[in-house]
Scaffold this motif. Sequence first.
Motif, PDB file in Angstrom:
ATOM      1  N   HIS A   1       0.829  -1.215   0.000  1.00 43.01           N
ATOM      2  CA  HIS A   1       0.000   0.000   0.000  1.00 43.01           C
ATOM      3  C   HIS A   1       0.859   1.260   0.000  1.00 43.01           C
ATOM      4  O   HIS A   1       0.617   2.191  -0.776  1.00 43.01           O
ATOM      5  N   SER A   2       1.846   1.297   0.875  1.00 45.15           N
ATOM      6  CA  SER A   2       2.627   2.524   1.012  1.00 45.15           C
ATOM      7  C   SER A   2       3.444   2.814  -0.246  1.00 45.15           C
ATOM      8  O   SER A   2       3.536   3.963  -0.684  1.00 45.15           O
ATOM      9  N   GLY A   3       4.017   1.766  -0.856  1.00 44.02           N
ATOM     10  CA  GLY A   3       4.764   1.981  -2.093  1.00 44.02           C
ATOM     11  C   GLY A   3       3.874   2.466  -3.215  1.00 44.02           C
ATOM     12  O   GLY A   3       4.234   3.372  -3.977  1.00 44.02           O
ATOM     13  N   PHE A   4       2.674   1.872  -3.312  1.00 52.01           N
ATOM     14  CA  PHE A   4       1.732   2.292  -4.345  1.00 52.01           C
ATOM     15  C   PHE A   4       1.302   3.742  -4.146  1.00 52.01           C
ATOM     16  O   PHE A   4       1.286   4.543  -5.095  1.00 52.01           O
ATOM     17  N   LEU A   5       0.946   4.120  -2.916  1.00 52.07           N
ATOM     18  CA  LEU A   5       0.489   5.488  -2.666  1.00 52.07           C
ATOM     19  C   LEU A   5       1.608   6.497  -2.892  1.00 52.07           C
ATOM     20  O   LEU A   5       1.363   7.599  -3.397  1.00 52.07           O
ATOM     21  N   ALA A   6       2.836   6.119  -2.540  1.00 53.04           N
ATOM     22  CA  ALA A   6       3.968   7.009  -2.811  1.00 53.04           C
ATOM     23  C   ALA A   6       4.191   7.152  -4.312  1.00 53.04           C
ATOM     24  O   ALA A   6       4.425   8.262  -4.818  1.00 53.04           O
ATOM     25  N   GLY A   7       4.105   6.039  -5.039  1.00 51.41           N
ATOM     26  CA  GLY A   7       4.284   6.097  -6.492  1.00 51.41           C
ATOM     27  C   GLY A   7       3.192   6.891  -7.180  1.00 51.41           C
ATOM     28  O   GLY A   7       3.439   7.608  -8.151  1.00 51.41           O
ATOM     29  N   LEU A   8       1.971   6.785  -6.654  1.00 51.27           N
ATOM     30  CA  LEU A   8       0.863   7.551  -7.215  1.00 51.27           C
ATOM     31  C   LEU A   8       1.077   9.042  -6.972  1.00 51.27           C
ATOM     32  O   LEU A   8       0.783   9.881  -7.838  1.00 51.27           O
ATOM     33  N   HIS A   9       1.594   9.382  -5.809  1.00 45.85           N
ATOM     34  CA  HIS A   9       1.920  10.780  -5.524  1.00 45.85           C
ATOM     35  C   HIS A   9       3.024  11.272  -6.448  1.00 45.85           C
ATOM     36  O   HIS A   9       2.958  12.383  -6.986  1.00 45.85           O
ATOM     37  N   ASP A  10       4.050  10.446  -6.650  1.00 45.85           N
ATOM     38  CA  ASP A  10       5.146  10.817  -7.552  1.00 45.85           C
ATOM     39  C   ASP A  10       4.625  11.096  -8.954  1.00 45.85           C
ATOM     40  O   ASP A  10       5.049  12.052  -9.611  1.00 45.85           O
TER      41      ASP A  10
ATOM     42  N   TRP B   1      -1.236  13.427  -6.548  1.00 45.90           N
ATOM     43  CA  TRP B   1      -2.374  13.228  -5.661  1.00 45.90           C
ATOM     44  C   TRP B   1      -1.900  12.735  -4.300  1.00 45.90           C
ATOM     45  O   TRP B   1      -1.098  11.813  -4.205  1.00 45.90           O
ATOM     46  N   ASP B   2      -2.408  13.362  -3.253  1.00 46.66           N
ATOM     47  CA  ASP B   2      -2.060  13.025  -1.874  1.00 46.66           C
ATOM     48  C   ASP B   2      -3.166  12.144  -1.306  1.00 46.66           C
ATOM     49  O   ASP B   2      -4.325  12.576  -1.194  1.00 46.66           O
ATOM     50  N   ALA B   3      -2.829  10.923  -0.929  1.00 50.58           N
ATOM     51  CA  ALA B   3      -3.837   9.975  -0.429  1.00 50.58           C
ATOM     52  C   ALA B   3      -4.512  10.468   0.842  1.00 50.58           C
ATOM     53  O   ALA B   3      -5.610  10.005   1.175  1.00 50.58           O
ATOM     54  N   ARG B   4      -3.895  11.401   1.558  1.00 44.38           N
ATOM     55  CA  ARG B   4      -4.538  11.952   2.748  1.00 44.38           C
ATOM     56  C   ARG B   4      -5.778  12.764   2.389  1.00 44.38           C
ATOM     57  O   ARG B   4      -6.605  13.053   3.253  1.00 44.38           O
ATOM     58  N   ASP B   5      -5.918  13.133   1.115  1.00 47.75           N
ATOM     59  CA  ASP B   5      -7.059  13.921   0.669  1.00 47.75           C
ATOM     60  C   ASP B   5      -8.211  13.068   0.144  1.00 47.75           C
ATOM     61  O   ASP B   5      -9.174  13.603  -0.404  1.00 47.75           O
ATOM     62  N   ALA B   6      -8.121  11.758   0.294  1.00 45.26           N
ATOM     63  CA  ALA B   6      -9.218  10.902  -0.147  1.00 45.26           C
ATOM     64  C   ALA B   6     -10.497  11.282   0.596  1.00 45.26           C
ATOM     65  O   ALA B   6     -10.480  11.612   1.787  1.00 45.26           O
ATOM     66  N   SER B   7     -11.628  11.227  -0.120  1.00 43.12           N
ATOM     67  CA  SER B   7     -12.901  11.571   0.500  1.00 43.12           C
ATOM     68  C   SER B   7     -13.301  10.550   1.559  1.00 43.12           C
ATOM     69  O   SER B   7     -13.883  10.895   2.593  1.00 43.12           O
TER      70      SER B   7
END
Length: 325
Positions: free
Chosen positions: A31-40, A44-50
């Motif tokens: 999860h953390s690698g995917f969310l970091a890669g998505l941010h890169d 998009w910052d996963a902390r902003d998910a609705s």
Amino acid sequence: MRAVGAQGSREGRPRVGLVLGAGGLVGQAFHSGFLAGLHDATGWDARDASIVVGTSAGSWVATYLRFGISGPDLAAAYADEPMTAEGKAISDRQNPDPSPPLPEGGRFRIGLPHPSAVVRALRAPFDAHVMAVLASALTPGGTPTTGWAESLHGLTGDAWPDPPLWIPALRRRDARRVVFGRDDRTPSVAAAVAASSAVPGYCAAAVIDGVEYIDGAAYSPTNADLLRSWPEPLDLVIVSSPMSAASTTRSPERALHSLRLAIEVFMLRRAGIPTVVVAPDPETLDVMGPSSRDRSRRPAVVHRLRALAGERTRAGDFARLSSTA
């Protein structure tokens, strides 16, 4: 604390539902690698998910996000690399975990399901989840979850965060899914995470107000179908699912999880919710290895998922993150 989440409908930001599935220690790195890669790749910052739904291992990552730790900082932590000053200041509030780790081996011991679970299955066979009823029959293991709750409580305290956080667990007495944060905010977030992570057959059941709960993955490894009940429109649902696979030929267990997820994704798409699934491809499965509890695999998994997120972004899977659709 950084104000996060529930901001998708403002300033043209996409409204994203984020689903983080089960998968052990390796799954947390996934999860953390995917969310970091998505941010890169997208900014998009996963902390902003609705809305964030976290099951078992995913409940830990979901909680860290909701209490202000970014995807890149989580990736750094799981890759044994330095976090930012902001991320370290938040993570340092977590207490050391005194509980023993899950055993690498061991046998599941089958007992009898709770009578209430059997009655429910007989009265409403289409409502009672067969795997959940079977999971309720597993004899609780000896690894306590109290240490996990004590560890997280230093970070979370007693109050739930304002940005929506849903943590599913299975009520053992009747094999019914309970969604902490939606159905019940009585326990602390830390207690809800411990309940959602109580792997049947390995862990002791988590007890909340005298009621036993076990791993939310006993109902579903992702519980993505929950987002059908989210009351606001979503531009995109992203499902990070370490326990399923793009290719299911290697493992009957992964094939079963993939089938369950396919049904949930079908439900979401039929409801008109665009949904993207991130699951291990064959190369990623090689990096993850056979054990979800192998801590030594985490740095390589983080780096692999950062790369995979970039590949999926270039393929256009996350175009909706740049604008509302």
